[in-house]
Scaffold this active site. Structure first.
Site, PDB file in Angstrom:
ATOM      1  N   LYS A 202      11.018  62.776 -16.193  1.00 40.18           N
ATOM      2  CA  LYS A 202      11.858  63.851 -16.729  1.00 40.18           C
ATOM      3  C   LYS A 202      11.448  64.097 -18.178  1.00 40.18           C
ATOM      4  O   LYS A 202      11.555  63.215 -19.025  1.00 40.18           O
ATOM      5  CB  LYS A 202      13.338  63.486 -16.644  1.00 40.18           C
ATOM      6  N   LYS A 256      10.608  66.609 -13.341  1.00 37.17           N
ATOM      7  CA  LYS A 256      11.482  67.644 -13.890  1.00 37.17           C
ATOM      8  C   LYS A 256      11.033  67.959 -15.306  1.00 37.17           C
ATOM      9  O   LYS A 256      10.852  67.025 -16.100  1.00 37.17           O
ATOM     10  CB  LYS A 256      12.933  67.151 -13.883  1.00 37.17           C
TER      11      LYS A 256
END
Length: 331
Positions: A202, A256
Protein backbone atom coordinates in the site's frame (compact mmCIF):
# COMPACT_ATOMS: atom_id res chain seq x y z
CA UNK A 1 7.44 -17.52 -25.72
CA UNK A 2 8.74 -17.43 -29.27
CA UNK A 3 5.90 -16.64 -31.69
CA UNK A 4 5.94 -18.64 -34.94
CA UNK A 5 4.05 -17.21 -37.88
CA UNK A 6 4.13 -17.29 -41.63
CA UNK A 7 5.11 -14.15 -43.50
CA UNK A 8 2.46 -11.81 -44.88
CA UNK A 9 0.07 -12.45 -46.57
CA UNK A 10 -0.20 -15.97 -45.13
CA UNK A 11 -0.42 -14.35 -41.74
CA UNK A 12 -2.96 -11.55 -41.46
CA UNK A 13 -3.61 -10.55 -37.84
CA UNK A 14 -6.76 -8.72 -38.88
CA UNK A 15 -8.47 -12.01 -39.77
CA UNK A 16 -9.16 -12.66 -36.10
CA UNK A 17 -10.37 -9.10 -35.49
CA UNK A 18 -12.98 -9.14 -38.28
CA UNK A 19 -16.09 -9.87 -36.18
CA UNK A 20 -17.10 -9.61 -32.56
CA UNK A 21 -17.39 -13.39 -32.35
CA UNK A 22 -13.84 -13.90 -33.61
CA UNK A 23 -12.44 -11.19 -31.33
CA UNK A 24 -14.12 -12.74 -28.32
CA UNK A 25 -13.00 -16.23 -29.28
CA UNK A 26 -9.31 -15.29 -29.14
CA UNK A 27 -9.48 -12.79 -26.25
CA UNK A 28 -6.53 -13.45 -23.93
CA UNK A 29 -7.99 -11.72 -20.87
CA UNK A 30 -11.51 -11.93 -19.50
CA UNK A 31 -13.31 -9.96 -16.85
CA UNK A 32 -16.17 -11.53 -14.94
CA UNK A 33 -18.54 -10.35 -12.25
CA UNK A 34 -16.90 -12.84 -9.89
CA UNK A 35 -13.64 -10.85 -10.21
CA UNK A 36 -15.18 -7.83 -8.43
CA UNK A 37 -15.31 -6.72 -4.81
CA UNK A 38 -17.63 -3.75 -4.19
CA UNK A 39 -16.43 -1.27 -1.54
CA UNK A 40 -19.25 0.60 0.22
CA UNK A 41 -19.36 3.28 2.92
CA UNK A 42 -21.66 2.91 5.92
CA UNK A 43 -22.67 5.49 8.49
CA UNK A 44 -25.20 6.16 11.21
CA UNK A 45 -24.74 9.93 11.33
CA UNK A 46 -26.83 12.48 9.39
CA UNK A 47 -26.02 12.58 5.71
CA UNK A 48 -26.53 8.92 4.88
CA UNK A 49 -27.75 7.97 1.42
CA UNK A 50 -26.32 11.24 0.08
CA UNK A 51 -23.63 11.21 -2.58
CA UNK A 52 -20.04 11.87 -1.54
CA UNK A 53 -19.25 15.13 -3.40
CA UNK A 54 -15.80 14.04 -4.56
CA UNK A 55 -17.12 10.62 -5.67
CA UNK A 56 -20.18 11.22 -7.89
CA UNK A 57 -22.55 8.27 -7.75
CA UNK A 58 -21.15 6.94 -4.46
CA UNK A 59 -23.09 7.49 -1.23
CA UNK A 60 -22.63 6.83 2.43
CA UNK A 61 -25.25 4.26 3.38
CA UNK A 62 -27.13 3.49 6.57
CA UNK A 63 -26.91 -0.07 7.84
CA UNK A 64 -30.26 -0.66 6.20
CA UNK A 65 -28.90 0.85 3.00
CA UNK A 66 -25.88 -1.43 3.20
CA UNK A 67 -28.21 -4.42 3.41
CA UNK A 68 -30.02 -3.20 0.30
CA UNK A 69 -26.65 -2.85 -1.44
CA UNK A 70 -25.79 -6.42 -0.42
CA UNK A 71 -29.07 -7.66 -1.85
CA UNK A 72 -28.36 -5.77 -5.09
CA UNK A 73 -24.87 -7.27 -5.20
CA UNK A 74 -26.32 -10.76 -4.89
CA UNK A 75 -28.80 -10.08 -7.71
CA UNK A 76 -25.98 -8.85 -9.94
CA UNK A 77 -23.72 -11.80 -9.17
CA UNK A 78 -21.16 -9.78 -7.19
CA UNK A 79 -19.84 -12.16 -4.57
CA UNK A 80 -18.13 -9.83 -2.07
CA UNK A 81 -18.58 -6.44 -0.43
CA UNK A 82 -15.96 -4.49 1.52
CA UNK A 83 -17.20 -2.20 4.31
CA UNK A 84 -15.72 1.14 5.31
CA UNK A 85 -17.31 3.07 8.19
CA UNK A 86 -17.93 6.81 8.43
CA UNK A 87 -18.06 7.02 12.18
CA UNK A 88 -19.57 9.62 14.46
CA UNK A 89 -16.79 12.13 15.25
CA UNK A 90 -17.78 11.98 18.93
CA UNK A 91 -16.64 8.33 19.07
CA UNK A 92 -13.12 9.13 17.84
CA UNK A 93 -10.43 9.09 20.52
CA UNK A 94 -6.66 8.89 20.67
CA UNK A 95 -6.93 5.36 22.13
CA UNK A 96 -9.37 4.23 19.37
CA UNK A 97 -11.45 2.05 21.71
CA UNK A 98 -14.44 2.13 19.36
CA UNK A 99 -12.43 0.10 16.83
CA UNK A 100 -12.99 -3.15 18.74
CA UNK A 101 -16.41 -2.36 20.19
CA UNK A 102 -18.59 -5.37 19.24
CA UNK A 103 -21.45 -2.93 18.63
CA UNK A 104 -19.56 -0.43 16.49
CA UNK A 105 -20.98 0.61 13.14
CA UNK A 106 -18.90 -1.77 11.04
CA UNK A 107 -19.68 -4.81 13.15
CA UNK A 108 -23.40 -4.04 13.19
CA UNK A 109 -23.33 -3.71 9.41
CA UNK A 110 -21.53 -7.05 9.05
CA UNK A 111 -24.13 -8.84 11.15
CA UNK A 112 -27.02 -7.23 9.30
CA UNK A 113 -25.61 -8.14 5.87
CA UNK A 114 -24.79 -11.72 6.86
CA UNK A 115 -28.29 -12.14 8.28
CA UNK A 116 -29.90 -10.88 5.08
CA UNK A 117 -27.53 -12.34 2.44
CA UNK A 118 -25.54 -15.09 4.16
CA UNK A 119 -23.97 -16.36 0.94
CA UNK A 120 -22.31 -12.99 0.23
CA UNK A 121 -18.68 -12.69 1.35
CA UNK A 122 -18.16 -9.68 3.60
CA UNK A 123 -14.74 -8.07 3.85
CA UNK A 124 -13.82 -5.58 6.56
CA UNK A 125 -11.13 -2.94 6.87
CA UNK A 126 -8.61 -3.26 9.70
CA UNK A 127 -7.02 0.11 10.44
CA UNK A 128 -7.59 2.63 13.19
CA UNK A 129 -8.16 5.76 11.11
CA UNK A 130 -12.01 5.70 11.23
CA UNK A 131 -11.80 5.74 15.05
CA UNK A 132 -8.66 7.80 15.59
CA UNK A 133 -8.87 11.42 16.72
CA UNK A 134 -5.56 11.91 14.88
CA UNK A 135 -6.80 10.42 11.61
CA UNK A 136 -3.94 7.93 11.43
CA UNK A 137 -4.06 4.17 10.86
CA UNK A 138 -2.12 3.63 14.07
CA UNK A 139 -1.89 4.92 17.61
CA UNK A 140 0.02 8.17 17.94
CA UNK A 141 2.30 9.36 20.75
CA UNK A 142 4.20 12.64 20.55
CA UNK A 143 3.62 12.73 16.79
CA UNK A 144 5.04 9.22 16.28
CA UNK A 145 2.85 6.41 14.92
CA UNK A 146 3.44 3.48 17.25
CA UNK A 147 3.93 0.09 15.61
CA UNK A 148 3.78 -2.64 18.25
CA UNK A 149 1.06 -1.01 20.36
CA UNK A 150 -0.99 -0.50 17.20
CA UNK A 151 -0.62 -4.17 16.24
CA UNK A 152 -2.10 -5.19 19.59
CA UNK A 153 -5.07 -2.88 18.97
CA UNK A 154 -5.52 -4.18 15.43
CA UNK A 155 -5.69 -7.77 16.65
CA UNK A 156 -8.52 -6.80 18.99
CA UNK A 157 -10.25 -5.06 16.10
CA UNK A 158 -9.86 -8.07 13.79
CA UNK A 159 -11.23 -10.44 16.43
CA UNK A 160 -14.31 -8.26 16.94
CA UNK A 161 -14.92 -8.27 13.18
CA UNK A 162 -14.50 -12.03 12.99
CA UNK A 163 -16.96 -12.46 15.86
CA UNK A 164 -19.43 -10.28 13.94
CA UNK A 165 -19.22 -12.67 10.99
CA UNK A 166 -16.67 -11.15 8.60
CA UNK A 167 -15.45 -13.64 6.01
CA UNK A 168 -12.36 -11.66 4.98
CA UNK A 169 -10.21 -9.43 7.16
CA UNK A 170 -8.47 -6.64 5.25
CA UNK A 171 -5.53 -5.14 7.19
CA UNK A 172 -4.82 -1.80 5.49
CA UNK A 173 -2.69 -0.22 8.23
CA UNK A 174 0.81 -1.17 7.00
CA UNK A 175 2.22 -1.79 10.47
CA UNK A 176 5.07 -4.30 10.65
CA UNK A 177 4.16 -7.74 11.99
CA UNK A 178 0.40 -7.31 11.99
CA UNK A 179 -0.41 -10.26 9.71
CA UNK A 180 1.33 -12.80 11.92
CA UNK A 181 -0.27 -11.34 15.04
CA UNK A 182 -3.74 -11.36 13.51
CA UNK A 183 -3.38 -14.88 12.18
CA UNK A 184 -2.26 -16.13 15.60
CA UNK A 185 -5.11 -14.27 17.28
CA UNK A 186 -7.73 -15.60 14.89
CA UNK A 187 -6.47 -19.18 15.27
CA UNK A 188 -6.41 -18.93 19.06
CA UNK A 189 -9.97 -17.58 19.12
CA UNK A 190 -11.31 -20.36 16.91
CA UNK A 191 -11.66 -18.25 13.75
CA UNK A 192 -9.45 -20.53 11.68
CA UNK A 193 -11.58 -20.12 8.54
CA UNK A 194 -11.49 -16.32 8.41
CA UNK A 195 -9.35 -15.25 5.46
CA UNK A 196 -6.82 -12.42 5.49
CA UNK A 197 -6.51 -10.24 2.40
CA UNK A 198 -3.47 -8.16 3.28
CA UNK A 199 -2.90 -4.71 1.88
CA UNK A 200 0.67 -5.87 1.48
CA UNK A 201 1.90 -3.17 -0.91
CA UNK A 202 0.00 0.00 0.00
CA UNK A 203 1.63 3.16 -1.25
CA UNK A 204 1.53 6.65 0.28
CA UNK A 205 -0.53 7.95 -2.61
CA UNK A 206 -2.28 11.18 -3.55
CA UNK A 207 -5.03 9.05 -5.14
CA UNK A 208 -6.72 8.48 -1.74
CA UNK A 209 -8.15 11.98 -1.29
CA UNK A 210 -11.82 11.30 -2.11
CA UNK A 211 -11.81 8.18 0.10
CA UNK A 212 -10.69 10.24 3.09
CA UNK A 213 -13.58 12.60 2.40
CA UNK A 214 -15.95 9.62 2.26
CA UNK A 215 -14.88 8.23 5.66
CA UNK A 216 -14.46 11.62 7.30
CA UNK A 217 -10.72 11.29 7.87
CA UNK A 218 -9.50 14.26 5.83
CA UNK A 219 -10.09 16.89 8.48
CA UNK A 220 -8.84 14.72 11.33
CA UNK A 221 -5.53 13.68 9.77
CA UNK A 222 -2.53 15.34 11.37
CA UNK A 223 0.53 15.17 9.11
CA UNK A 224 0.82 12.42 6.52
CA UNK A 225 1.18 8.63 6.36
CA UNK A 226 4.60 8.40 4.76
CA UNK A 227 6.27 6.76 7.76
CA UNK A 228 4.17 3.61 7.35
CA UNK A 229 2.79 3.57 3.80
CA UNK A 230 5.18 2.83 0.95
CA UNK A 231 7.26 5.24 -1.10
CA UNK A 232 5.77 5.31 -4.66
CA UNK A 233 9.34 5.09 -6.01
CA UNK A 234 9.86 1.56 -4.66
CA UNK A 235 9.25 -1.73 -6.46
CA UNK A 236 11.55 -4.26 -4.80
CA UNK A 237 10.27 -3.28 -1.37
CA UNK A 238 6.76 -4.28 -2.47
CA UNK A 239 7.97 -7.80 -3.24
CA UNK A 240 9.68 -8.04 0.15
CA UNK A 241 6.49 -6.91 1.89
CA UNK A 242 4.35 -9.41 0.00
CA UNK A 243 6.80 -12.20 0.82
CA UNK A 244 6.69 -11.27 4.49
CA UNK A 245 2.89 -11.14 4.67
CA UNK A 246 2.49 -14.48 2.90
CA UNK A 247 5.03 -16.03 5.27
CA UNK A 248 3.05 -14.69 8.24
CA UNK A 249 -0.23 -16.22 7.10
CA UNK A 250 -1.92 -13.92 4.60
CA UNK A 251 -4.23 -15.86 2.28
CA UNK A 252 -4.37 -13.15 -0.38
CA UNK A 253 -2.42 -9.97 -1.04
CA UNK A 254 -3.32 -6.58 -2.44
CA UNK A 255 -1.58 -3.76 -4.28
CA UNK A 256 -2.99 -0.28 -3.68
CA UNK A 257 -3.56 1.99 -5.63
CA UNK A 258 -4.27 0.32 -8.92
CA UNK A 259 -3.66 1.68 -12.41
CA UNK A 260 -0.48 3.59 -11.55
CA UNK A 261 0.95 0.39 -9.99
CA UNK A 262 0.15 -2.29 -12.56
CA UNK A 263 3.85 -3.11 -12.79
CA UNK A 264 3.73 -4.04 -9.10
CA UNK A 265 0.64 -6.19 -9.63
CA UNK A 266 2.34 -8.07 -12.45
CA UNK A 267 5.55 -8.54 -10.49
CA UNK A 268 3.72 -9.84 -7.41
CA UNK A 269 1.70 -12.36 -9.39
CA UNK A 270 4.72 -13.54 -11.35
CA UNK A 271 6.94 -13.84 -8.29
CA UNK A 272 4.56 -15.54 -5.85
CA UNK A 273 1.57 -16.95 -7.74
CA UNK A 274 -0.62 -16.12 -4.74
CA UNK A 275 -4.15 -14.71 -5.09
CA UNK A 276 -3.41 -11.10 -6.01
CA UNK A 277 -5.85 -8.21 -5.83
CA UNK A 278 -5.70 -4.52 -6.61
CA UNK A 279 -7.80 -1.60 -5.42
CA UNK A 280 -9.07 0.85 -8.03
CA UNK A 281 -9.05 3.62 -5.47
CA UNK A 282 -11.22 6.67 -4.98
CA UNK A 283 -9.01 9.04 -6.96
CA UNK A 284 -9.03 6.71 -9.94
CA UNK A 285 -12.81 6.39 -9.68
CA UNK A 286 -13.29 10.15 -9.38
CA UNK A 287 -11.14 10.91 -12.42
CA UNK A 288 -12.89 8.37 -14.64
CA UNK A 289 -16.39 9.19 -13.38
CA UNK A 290 -15.81 12.91 -13.72
CA UNK A 291 -14.56 12.53 -17.29
CA UNK A 292 -17.54 10.33 -18.17
CA UNK A 293 -20.05 12.76 -16.68
CA UNK A 294 -18.45 15.63 -18.60
CA UNK A 295 -18.61 13.69 -21.86
CA UNK A 296 -14.84 13.74 -22.27
CA UNK A 297 -14.56 9.95 -22.48
CA UNK A 298 -17.04 7.15 -23.04
CA UNK A 299 -18.22 4.78 -20.32
CA UNK A 300 -16.21 2.03 -21.99
CA UNK A 301 -13.12 3.34 -20.19
CA UNK A 302 -14.39 1.62 -17.04
CA UNK A 303 -14.25 -1.81 -18.63
CA UNK A 304 -10.92 -1.01 -20.27
CA UNK A 305 -9.40 0.05 -16.95
CA UNK A 306 -10.50 -3.15 -15.22
CA UNK A 307 -9.22 -5.33 -18.04
CA UNK A 308 -5.82 -3.73 -17.40
CA UNK A 309 -5.85 -5.17 -13.86
CA UNK A 310 -6.71 -8.63 -15.13
CA UNK A 311 -4.08 -8.39 -17.88
CA UNK A 312 -1.50 -7.51 -15.23
CA UNK A 313 -2.32 -10.75 -13.40
CA UNK A 314 -4.81 -9.62 -10.77
CA UNK A 315 -7.28 -12.27 -9.66
CA UNK A 316 -9.76 -9.64 -8.51
CA UNK A 317 -10.34 -5.91 -8.19
CA UNK A 318 -11.91 -3.74 -5.54
CA UNK A 319 -13.80 -1.09 -7.47
CA UNK A 320 -16.62 1.38 -6.85
CA UNK A 321 -17.71 0.63 -10.41
CA UNK A 322 -18.61 -2.96 -9.45
CA UNK A 323 -22.40 -2.68 -9.87
CA UNK A 324 -22.03 -0.72 -13.14
CA UNK A 325 -19.64 -3.31 -14.55
CA UNK A 326 -21.86 -6.18 -13.38
CA UNK A 327 -24.80 -4.71 -15.26
CA UNK A 328 -22.69 -4.24 -18.40
CA UNK A 329 -21.32 -7.79 -18.24
CA UNK A 330 -24.75 -9.28 -17.64
CA UNK A 331 -26.12 -7.38 -20.64
Amino acid sequence: MTPIQAPYPATRFRRLRRTAALRDLVAETRLGVSDLIWPIFVTDVPGADVAVPSMPGVSRLTVEGAVRAAEEAARLGIQALCLFPYTDPTTKTEACEEAWNPENLSNRAVRAIKAAVPELAVMTDVALDPYNANGHDGLVRDGIILNDETVEALVRMALAQAEAGADIIGPSDMMDGRIGAMRAGLEAAGHKDVAILSYAAKYASAFYGPFRDAVGASGALKGDKKTYQMNPANRDEALRLVARDLSEGADMVMVKPGLAYLDICAAVKAEFGAPTFAYQVSGEYAMLKGAILNGWVKEEVILESLLAFRRAGCDGILTYFAPDIARILRG
